[in-house]
Design a protein around this motif. Structure first.
Motif, PDB file in Angstrom:
ATOM      1  N   LEU A 233       0.811  -1.216   0.000  1.00 13.03           N
ATOM      2  CA  LEU A 233       0.000   0.000   0.000  1.00 13.03           C
ATOM      3  C   LEU A 233       0.848   1.271   0.000  1.00 13.03           C
ATOM      4  CD1 LEU A 233      -2.791  -1.048   2.535  1.00 13.03           C
ATOM      5  CD2 LEU A 233      -3.037  -0.723   0.062  1.00 13.03           C
ATOM      6  N   SER A 234       2.083   1.171   0.458  1.00  2.47           N
ATOM      7  CA  SER A 234       2.960   2.347   0.472  1.00  2.47           C
ATOM      8  C   SER A 234       3.845   2.430  -0.766  1.00  2.47           C
ATOM      9  CB  SER A 234       3.850   2.320   1.721  1.00  2.47           C
ATOM     10  OG  SER A 234       4.684   1.171   1.719  1.00  2.47           O
ATOM     11  N   SER A 235       3.647   1.522  -1.732  1.00  2.01           N
ATOM     12  CA  SER A 235       4.490   1.480  -2.923  1.00  2.01           C
ATOM     13  C   SER A 235       4.049   2.527  -3.946  1.00  2.01           C
ATOM     14  CB  SER A 235       4.444   0.084  -3.552  1.00  2.01           C
ATOM     15  OG  SER A 235       3.124  -0.227  -3.934  1.00  2.01           O
ATOM     16  N   ASP A 236       4.923   2.786  -4.905  1.00  2.00           N
ATOM     17  CA  ASP A 236       4.654   3.796  -5.930  1.00  2.00           C
ATOM     18  C   ASP A 236       3.512   3.396  -6.851  1.00  2.00           C
ATOM     19  OD1 ASP A 236       6.688   5.356  -4.932  1.00  2.00           O
ATOM     20  OD2 ASP A 236       8.209   4.530  -6.290  1.00  2.00           O
ATOM     21  N   TYR A 237       3.426   2.105  -7.208  1.00  2.00           N
ATOM     22  CA  TYR A 237       2.396   1.697  -8.173  1.00  2.00           C
ATOM     23  C   TYR A 237       0.993   1.805  -7.559  1.00  2.00           C
ATOM     24  CZ  TYR A 237       3.176  -2.784  -5.733  1.00  2.00           C
ATOM     25  OH  TYR A 237       3.338  -3.756  -4.789  1.00  2.00           O
ATOM     26  N   VAL A 238       0.871   1.603  -6.248  1.00  2.00           N
ATOM     27  CA  VAL A 238      -0.431   1.765  -5.602  1.00  2.00           C
ATOM     28  C   VAL A 238      -0.808   3.247  -5.543  1.00  2.00           C
ATOM     29  CG1 VAL A 238      -1.690   1.511  -3.426  1.00  2.00           C
ATOM     30  CG2 VAL A 238      -0.341  -0.397  -4.314  1.00  2.00           C
ATOM     31  N   ARG A 239       0.176   4.094  -5.205  1.00  2.00           N
ATOM     32  CA  ARG A 239      -0.102   5.541  -5.189  1.00  2.00           C
ATOM     33  C   ARG A 239      -0.487   6.037  -6.570  1.00  2.00           C
ATOM     34  NH1 ARG A 239       4.293   5.831  -1.334  1.00  2.00           N
ATOM     35  NH2 ARG A 239       5.755   6.224  -3.039  1.00  2.00           N
ATOM     36  N   THR A 240       0.164   5.495  -7.614  1.00  2.00           N
ATOM     37  CA  THR A 240      -0.172   5.882  -8.985  1.00  2.00           C
ATOM     38  C   THR A 240      -1.584   5.425  -9.348  1.00  2.00           C
ATOM     39  OG1 THR A 240       2.161   5.703  -9.608  1.00  2.00           O
ATOM     40  CG2 THR A 240       0.528   5.692 -11.394  1.00  2.00           C
ATOM     41  N   ALA A 241      -1.931   4.209  -8.938  1.00  2.00           N
ATOM     42  CA  ALA A 241      -3.276   3.706  -9.230  1.00  2.00           C
ATOM     43  C   ALA A 241      -4.342   4.549  -8.543  1.00  2.00           C
ATOM     44  CB  ALA A 241      -3.381   2.250  -8.772  1.00  2.00           C
ATOM     45  N   ARG A 242      -4.073   4.957  -7.312  1.00  2.00           N
ATOM     46  CA  ARG A 242      -5.027   5.823  -6.607  1.00  2.00           C
ATOM     47  C   ARG A 242      -5.124   7.188  -7.276  1.00  2.00           C
ATOM     48  NH1 ARG A 242      -3.140   4.389  -0.402  1.00  2.00           N
ATOM     49  NH2 ARG A 242      -4.532   2.590  -0.092  1.00  2.00           N
ATOM     50  N   ALA A 243      -3.979   7.711  -7.723  1.00  2.00           N
ATOM     51  CA  ALA A 243      -3.985   9.017  -8.373  1.00  2.00           C
ATOM     52  C   ALA A 243      -4.739   8.993  -9.684  1.00  2.00           C
ATOM     53  CB  ALA A 243      -2.547   9.489  -8.599  1.00  2.00           C
ATOM     54  N   ASN A 244      -4.776   7.827 -10.333  1.00  2.00           N
ATOM     55  CA  ASN A 244      -5.514   7.701 -11.597  1.00  2.00           C
ATOM     56  C   ASN A 244      -7.010   7.518 -11.378  1.00  2.00           C
ATOM     57  OD1 ASN A 244      -3.251   7.988 -13.233  1.00  2.00           O
ATOM     58  ND2 ASN A 244      -2.802   5.781 -13.201  1.00  2.00           N
ATOM     59  N   GLY A 245      -7.436   7.500 -10.125  1.00  2.00           N
ATOM     60  CA  GLY A 245      -8.858   7.427  -9.820  1.00  2.00           C
ATOM     61  C   GLY A 245      -9.455   6.037  -9.885  1.00  2.00           C
ATOM     62  N   LEU A 246      -8.635   4.990  -9.768  1.00  2.38           N
ATOM     63  CA  LEU A 246      -9.170   3.634  -9.794  1.00  2.38           C
ATOM     64  C   LEU A 246      -9.963   3.355  -8.518  1.00  2.38           C
ATOM     65  CD1 LEU A 246      -6.125   1.620 -11.219  1.00  2.38           C
ATOM     66  CD2 LEU A 246      -8.128   2.481 -12.439  1.00  2.38           C
ATOM     67  N   ALA A 247     -10.906   2.446  -8.620  1.00  4.43           N
ATOM     68  CA  ALA A 247     -11.743   2.096  -7.475  1.00  4.43           C
ATOM     69  C   ALA A 247     -10.905   1.480  -6.366  1.00  4.43           C
ATOM     70  CB  ALA A 247     -12.845   1.128  -7.911  1.00  4.43           C
ATOM     71  N   ARG A 248     -11.360   1.665  -5.126  1.00  6.34           N
ATOM     72  CA  ARG A 248     -10.626   1.147  -3.977  1.00  6.34           C
ATOM     73  C   ARG A 248     -10.480  -0.375  -4.044  1.00  6.34           C
ATOM     74  NH1 ARG A 248      -9.343   2.236   1.385  1.00  6.34           N
ATOM     75  NH2 ARG A 248      -9.684   0.503   2.830  1.00  6.34           N
ATOM     76  N   SER A 249     -11.533  -1.064  -4.468  1.00  9.17           N
ATOM     77  CA  SER A 249     -11.476  -2.528  -4.568  1.00  9.17           C
ATOM     78  C   SER A 249     -10.457  -2.968  -5.611  1.00  9.17           C
ATOM     79  CB  SER A 249     -12.858  -3.084  -4.910  1.00  9.17           C
ATOM     80  OG  SER A 249     -13.329  -2.537  -6.135  1.00  9.17           O
ATOM     81  N   THR A 250     -10.366  -2.210  -6.713  1.00 10.87           N
ATOM     82  CA  THR A 250      -9.383  -2.536  -7.758  1.00 10.87           C
ATOM     83  C   THR A 250      -7.964  -2.310  -7.264  1.00 10.87           C
ATOM     84  OG1 THR A 250     -10.969  -1.886  -9.464  1.00 10.87           O
ATOM     85  CG2 THR A 250      -8.650  -2.041 -10.119  1.00 10.87           C
ATOM     86  N   VAL A 251      -7.747  -1.225  -6.548  1.00 14.26           N
ATOM     87  CA  VAL A 251      -6.421  -0.931  -6.009  1.00 14.26           C
ATOM     88  C   VAL A 251      -5.992  -2.009  -5.016  1.00 14.26           C
ATOM     89  CG1 VAL A 251      -5.064   0.701  -4.659  1.00 14.26           C
ATOM     90  CG2 VAL A 251      -6.662   1.543  -6.383  1.00 14.26           C
TER      91      VAL A 251
END
Length: 340
Positions: A233-251
């Motif tokens: 959850l603290s990784s860059d790819y998760v932060r990028t996925a959240r920044a792109n507006g992906l759903a919480r379940s998808t992240v």
């Protein structure tokens, strides 16, 4: 595909020195145990001549080197020796009792996974919450409490005080008939036979010992799941996925948990091996007729062949489990090499 097959073959070859070391160590340690099996089987009232005759019949009058080469020669031919305490071949005893141990181990591990993985995920997504504290409490209890204490406590609570559980005496109560032998797993065989009454009778007998093993296995699985999820959850790819507006379940499911599953899967392989060892005490507490209780009885009787067969079977299972985990890791994530 051919490369992976070669790599699997290399892993099998790398496991041979470990198996050889287990054979040597188990042979030496069993003969270093206190007690003389010749005295045990000759009887307490036997004289020196009778004991000497029994020792000669068992081959214990020869040197350790001679005994070792005889043992390894029999081992290569598939002969694990004769159990002196039961009078049956060790291989037959192990194959007869192994399904009971595997059924208990799989049930305990499955119960631990059903509780530990969701608990670890929820604890990682809600750090500092009550569920995070609950996760830590269960992890501490699972690490701190010995399996025999947990088993006795559950037995006292649910069988003696509340009367909810059946008598902890084996795999099935005395009023039921074991299902026809197919796999040796009572739950599976009763379902294949369509006998739901036997299935529920076997399941009720399995609940308490499986819960005992499950609490023991829950601790490392929940702790690793929580740590791996926090790292993901603290990784860059998760932060990028959240920044792109992906759903919480998808992240959480696609990005975080899939990457966190790699160390969790590795932990499952180790936990499964630990549970096979923890079975020894649990089987004795619940009178479960598995290879663990057989090993304890053989150890008390200084039954060398039976103890060596048990140790060798555990070592081979450990090698198979670790090889299976390596293969599964490459299926989940192709970046992981089998050599790792």
């Amino acid at each position: 595909m051919r490369t992976k097959t070669i790599q699997i073959g290399q892993r099998l070859l790398q496991a041979l020195p470990s198996v050889l070391g287990i054979v040597i160590i188990s042979f030496v340690l069993t003969r270093a145990l206190p007690g003389d099996p010749a005295v045990y089987f000759a009887g307490m009232m036997a004289d020196e001549q009778s004991i000497a005759e029994v020792r000669k019949a068992l081959g214990l009058d020869r040197s350790w080197i001679e005994q070792f080469f005889i043992y390894t020669g029999n081992l290569l031919s598939g002969n694990l020796g004769m159990s002196l305490s039961t009078g049956r071949p060790v291989l037959v005893e192990l194959l007869t009792r192994l399904p009971a141990s595997l059924e208990l181990t799989f049930a305990g591990l499955g119960l631990a996974i059903l509780v530990a993985v969701p608990l670890g995920v929820l604890a990682a997504t809600r750090p500092g919450s009550w569920i995070d504290h609950l996760c830590r409490l269960l992890v501490t209890a699972g690490v701190s409490l010995p399996t025999f204490f947990t088993g006795l406590f559950l037995m006292y609570l649910f069988y003696y005080l509340l009367g909810w559980a059946p008598s902890p005496l084996g795999r099935i109560d005395f009023l039921s008939i074991p299902p026809p032998h197919v796999s040796g797993l009572f739950l599976v065989d009763s379902l294949l036979d369509g006998d739901l009454e036997t299935f529920w009778a076997s399941l009720k007998q399995l609940i308490l010992p499986a819960a005992t093993l499950g609490l023991f296995a829950l601790a490392p699985i929940a702790r690793m799941t929580r740590a791996a999820m926090l790292n993901a959850l603290s990784s860059d790819y998760v932060r990028t996925a959240r920044a792109n507006g992906l759903a919480r379940s998808t992240v959480l499911g696609t990005y975080a948990f899939r990457n966190a599953a790699l160390p969790v899967l590795t932990t499952l392989g180790m936990v499964f091996s630990f549970l096979l060892g923890a079975n020894v005490l649990v089987e004795k507490v619940f009178s479960w007729p598995g290879i663990g209780s057989f090993a304890i009885e053989a150890l008390v009787a200084s039954d060398y062949a039976a103890v060596q067969g048990f140790v060798l079977a555990m070592a081979l299972l450990f090698v198979v489990v670790n090889l299976t985990i390596d293969v599964l890791l490459t299926v989940i994530d192709p970046r992981v090499a089998l050599e790792a």
